[in-house]
Design an enzyme around this catalytic site. Sequence first.
Site, PDB file in Angstrom:
ATOM      1  N   GLU A 234      30.809  38.897  37.058  1.00  0.00           N
ATOM      2  CA  GLU A 234      29.883  38.137  37.892  1.00  0.00           C
ATOM      3  C   GLU A 234      29.173  37.045  37.109  1.00  0.00           C
ATOM      4  O   GLU A 234      28.983  35.937  37.602  1.00  0.00           O
ATOM      5  CB  GLU A 234      28.853  39.065  38.545  1.00  0.00           C
ATOM      6  CG  GLU A 234      29.446  39.979  39.611  1.00  0.00           C
ATOM      7  CD  GLU A 234      30.125  39.203  40.740  1.00  0.00           C
ATOM      8  OE1 GLU A 234      29.741  38.050  40.984  1.00  0.00           O
ATOM      9  OE2 GLU A 234      31.056  39.760  41.346  1.00  0.00           O
TER      10      GLU A 234
ATOM     11  N   ASP B 100      26.772  34.257  48.335  1.00  0.00           N
ATOM     12  CA  ASP B 100      27.062  33.249  47.323  1.00  0.00           C
ATOM     13  C   ASP B 100      27.420  31.944  48.043  1.00  0.00           C
ATOM     14  O   ASP B 100      27.290  31.844  49.259  1.00  0.00           O
ATOM     15  CB  ASP B 100      28.204  33.716  46.410  1.00  0.00           C
ATOM     16  CG  ASP B 100      29.524  33.634  47.142  1.00  0.00           C
ATOM     17  OD1 ASP B 100      29.532  33.769  48.380  1.00  0.00           O
ATOM     18  OD2 ASP B 100      30.554  33.414  46.487  1.00  0.00           O
TER      19      ASP B 100
ATOM     20  N   TYR C 256      21.797  36.801  43.943  1.00  0.00           N
ATOM     21  CA  TYR C 256      23.207  37.011  44.263  1.00  0.00           C
ATOM     22  C   TYR C 256      23.831  38.097  43.388  1.00  0.00           C
ATOM     23  O   TYR C 256      24.430  39.054  43.875  1.00  0.00           O
ATOM     24  CB  TYR C 256      24.027  35.723  44.133  1.00  0.00           C
ATOM     25  CG  TYR C 256      25.489  36.052  43.991  1.00  0.00           C
ATOM     26  CD1 TYR C 256      26.210  36.497  45.100  1.00  0.00           C
ATOM     27  CD2 TYR C 256      26.113  36.064  42.743  1.00  0.00           C
ATOM     28  CE1 TYR C 256      27.543  36.897  44.974  1.00  0.00           C
ATOM     29  CE2 TYR C 256      27.437  36.454  42.614  1.00  0.00           C
ATOM     30  CZ  TYR C 256      28.134  36.869  43.727  1.00  0.00           C
ATOM     31  OH  TYR C 256      29.421  37.285  43.604  1.00  0.00           O
TER      32      TYR C 256
END
Length: 296
Positions: free
Chosen positions: A37, A138, A120
């Site tokens: 991520e 996102d 996020y």
Amino acid sequence: MSTLPFVAHVLDWYDENARDLPWRTADASPWGVLVSEIMLQQTPVSRVLPAWQAWMSRWPTPTAMAADEPGEAVRMWGRLGYPRRALRLHECAVAITTRHDGELPTDLDALLALPGVGAYTARAIASFAYGQRHAVVDTNVRRVLSRVVTGVADTAPGSAARDLALAEPLVPDDPAVAAKYAVAVMELGALVCTARAPRCADCPVVDDCAWFRAGKPAYDGPAKRPQGYAGTDRQVRGRLLAVLRDATGPVPQGALDVVWNEPVQRARALDGLVADGLVDPLPDGTYALPGAARAN
DNA sequence: CAGCCGTGGCC
DNA sequence: TGGCCAAGGCT
């Protein structure tokens, strides 16, 4: 409650079209999800893939990474861009090791407290790694929902609160379904409902889409100002850091001076790197990646 | 909150 | 060719 048609169509589509990404496999660790991520923040999947493999091979756990110097993280980051992410990832590893016994926290607030983990990323980890129910928004999801729900081609820069308010009503009740939906909508935005040339002919939710029904009107909102790169401090910082990444140890001032001919901007960029903790100025006037002097 | 923070590929 | 875009976060 019954699942909305849009959600059901997205879930079915994902079953047939999901990409095979290594951080999505059943044996991917929460740490692996976190690393992916952070790397995927503003960097395309194709460039992240080899970097993620190398990173996980070298540092399979947060504790392994915390034992290395932050400069090694910056070096390993290579040319993924925005190298402060590498530093924050190292800080994450240290925080996880010292505050959480080496295990990623599962609680959303604890995830949010980690360096480099924002609204996020925290929800993405909680959803993808732990199967929790969250609205995960996102840039892909923002664009999909803007089109499908609002009927607008693109997203005006919005607040996280507004994004969550738009997304939350669509999230399925069951946590496992919600987690699958979260990754599925993102995938749809990445593969079909793309920014430039959306493939509406192949879209599983075209019949649910307000934007398509309206005839795909062009974006009419406030213009986003171009970001620019050539000649900016960002470009200078990139060149300076590249010198340090490619060197095996500390480098003299002269090795940095040659990458940019304008001394004021060059000095400002270097000061910025030092202030960010990406570069260590050493007592003898040389410069190194953070912690490198200790490691030597 | 607007501006800043890297890099490379694509049309 | 160059502006746009790519799983954001921080200040």
